[in-house]
Design a protein around this motif. Structure first.
Motif, PDB file in Angstrom:
ATOM      1  N   TYR A  48      -4.834  12.033   3.732  1.00 32.48           N
ATOM      2  CA  TYR A  48      -5.156  10.704   4.249  1.00 32.48           C
ATOM      3  C   TYR A  48      -5.718   9.827   3.137  1.00 32.48           C
ATOM      4  CZ  TYR A  48      -7.346   6.828   6.563  1.00 32.48           C
ATOM      5  OH  TYR A  48      -7.705   5.548   6.909  1.00 32.48           O
ATOM      6  N   GLU A  49      -6.630  10.388   2.357  1.00 34.81           N
ATOM      7  CA  GLU A  49      -7.258   9.606   1.294  1.00 34.81           C
ATOM      8  C   GLU A  49      -6.226   9.102   0.293  1.00 34.81           C
ATOM      9  OE1 GLU A  49     -11.162   9.782  -1.602  1.00 34.81           O
ATOM     10  OE2 GLU A  49     -10.295  11.664  -0.929  1.00 34.81           O
ATOM     11  N   LEU A  50      -5.274   9.941  -0.054  1.00 33.27           N
ATOM     12  CA  LEU A  50      -4.235   9.530  -1.001  1.00 33.27           C
ATOM     13  C   LEU A  50      -3.368   8.409  -0.399  1.00 33.27           C
ATOM     14  CD1 LEU A  50      -3.443  10.395  -3.868  1.00 33.27           C
ATOM     15  CD2 LEU A  50      -1.697  11.832  -2.856  1.00 33.27           C
ATOM     16  N   LEU A  51      -2.951   8.564   0.856  1.00 35.35           N
ATOM     17  CA  LEU A  51      -2.171   7.508   1.509  1.00 35.35           C
ATOM     18  C   LEU A  51      -2.980   6.213   1.600  1.00 35.35           C
ATOM     19  CD1 LEU A  51      -0.497   9.444   4.469  1.00 35.35           C
ATOM     20  CD2 LEU A  51       0.639   8.548   2.419  1.00 35.35           C
ATOM     21  N   SER A  52      -4.249   6.344   1.950  1.00 38.97           N
ATOM     22  CA  SER A  52      -5.112   5.177   2.078  1.00 38.97           C
ATOM     23  C   SER A  52      -5.265   4.446   0.749  1.00 38.97           C
ATOM     24  CB  SER A  52      -6.487   5.622   2.604  1.00 38.97           C
ATOM     25  OG  SER A  52      -7.366   4.540   2.655  1.00 38.97           O
ATOM     26  N   ALA A  82       0.683  15.035  -3.334  1.00 42.48           N
ATOM     27  CA  ALA A  82       1.801  14.085  -3.331  1.00 42.48           C
ATOM     28  C   ALA A  82       3.104  14.783  -2.951  1.00 42.48           C
ATOM     29  CB  ALA A  82       1.926  13.421  -4.695  1.00 42.48           C
ATOM     30  N   LYS A  83       3.289  15.996  -3.414  1.00 38.62           N
ATOM     31  CA  LYS A  83       4.511  16.745  -3.089  1.00 38.62           C
ATOM     32  C   LYS A  83       4.621  16.968  -1.579  1.00 38.62           C
ATOM     33  CE  LYS A  83       7.072  20.908  -4.214  1.00 38.62           C
ATOM     34  NZ  LYS A  83       7.086  22.153  -4.990  1.00 38.62           N
ATOM     35  N   ARG A  84       3.513  17.333  -0.940  1.00 40.26           N
ATOM     36  CA  ARG A  84       3.518  17.530   0.510  1.00 40.26           C
ATOM     37  C   ARG A  84       3.848  16.222   1.235  1.00 40.26           C
ATOM     38  NH1 ARG A  84      -1.188  20.283  -0.759  1.00 40.26           N
ATOM     39  NH2 ARG A  84      -2.506  18.722   0.265  1.00 40.26           N
ATOM     40  N   LEU A  85       3.251  15.123   0.775  1.00 41.64           N
ATOM     41  CA  LEU A  85       3.496  13.820   1.399  1.00 41.64           C
ATOM     42  C   LEU A  85       4.931  13.362   1.155  1.00 41.64           C
ATOM     43  CD1 LEU A  85       0.129  12.069   0.485  1.00 41.64           C
ATOM     44  CD2 LEU A  85       0.799  13.024   2.717  1.00 41.64           C
ATOM     45  N   GLY A 111       5.494   5.891   5.356  1.00 41.63           N
ATOM     46  CA  GLY A 111       4.117   6.154   4.934  1.00 41.63           C
ATOM     47  C   GLY A 111       3.191   5.017   5.324  1.00 41.63           C
ATOM     48  N   ARG A 112       3.664   3.787   5.193  1.00 45.87           N
ATOM     49  CA  ARG A 112       2.885   2.611   5.585  1.00 45.87           C
ATOM     50  C   ARG A 112       2.610   2.657   7.093  1.00 45.87           C
ATOM     51  NH1 ARG A 112      -0.835  -0.884   4.513  1.00 45.87           N
ATOM     52  NH2 ARG A 112      -0.037  -1.171   2.435  1.00 45.87           N
TER      53      ARG A 112
END
Length: 164
Positions: A48-52, A82-85, A111-112
């Motif tokens: 979540y933090e990375l997407l945020s 990042a690979k998982r996302l 992702g957005r």
């Protein structure tokens, strides 16, 4: 001088030890609570933090090294996250246009949509488990305290926005 080189150990007082342990326990338990509230979305707190963080960057993209600094994780850990996302279709890797050597991570339209649907749940969790438990004075004190710790640990780092 490194702490291990100091011949006279300054042991923590009882009050200092209680404060230190309260911080450790609360920090860990808060992370567990925040992580738990994301499970219905199939996300972990680091994901979540990375997407945020990506959603807050210009053009929904940033160099991997910048993201690692923003989320205070190693570049290899950010790469694994990042690979998982990326496998879920929420981000994609791109060469950086500035020099072509670096790698940027970009938020996809899916992702957005994901971050926009999860953000209200996460904010509610942060409020319920942290922010709303503290007074304004406690929040200011907490900010000032940890800004000082961060300035010591990361000299020259960009300070967070002031809340005074």
């Amino acid at each position: 001088m490194a702490a291990s080189e100091n011949p006279a150990t300054r042991w923590l007082t009882q009050e200092e030890q209680q404060a230190w342990r309260a911080y450790l326990r609360a920090h860990r338990e808060l992370q567990v609570a925040l992580d738990r509230d994301l499970t219905d979305f199939g996300l972990s707190l680091p994901e979540y933090e990375l997407l945020s963080m990506l959603s807050e960057q210009e053009g929904d993209r940033a160099r991997m090294s910048v993201l690692a600094d923003l989320v205070v994780q190693s570049r290899s850990r950010v790469t694994h996250t990042a690979k998982r996302l990326e496998q879920r279709g929420w981000v994609r890797r791109e060469p950086t246009p500035e020099d072509g050597r670096g790698v940027a991570l970009a938020l996809t339209p899916d992702g957005r949509r994901m971050i926009e649907s999860v953000a209200p749940v996460h904010v509610h969790s942060v409020r319920a488990n942290f922010i709303d438990l503290l007074s304004e004075a406690q929040l200011v004190s907490l900010h000032d305290s940890f800004a000082k710790v961060r300035a010591h640990l990361v000299p020259g780092a960009r300070a967070d926005d002031e809340i005074h």
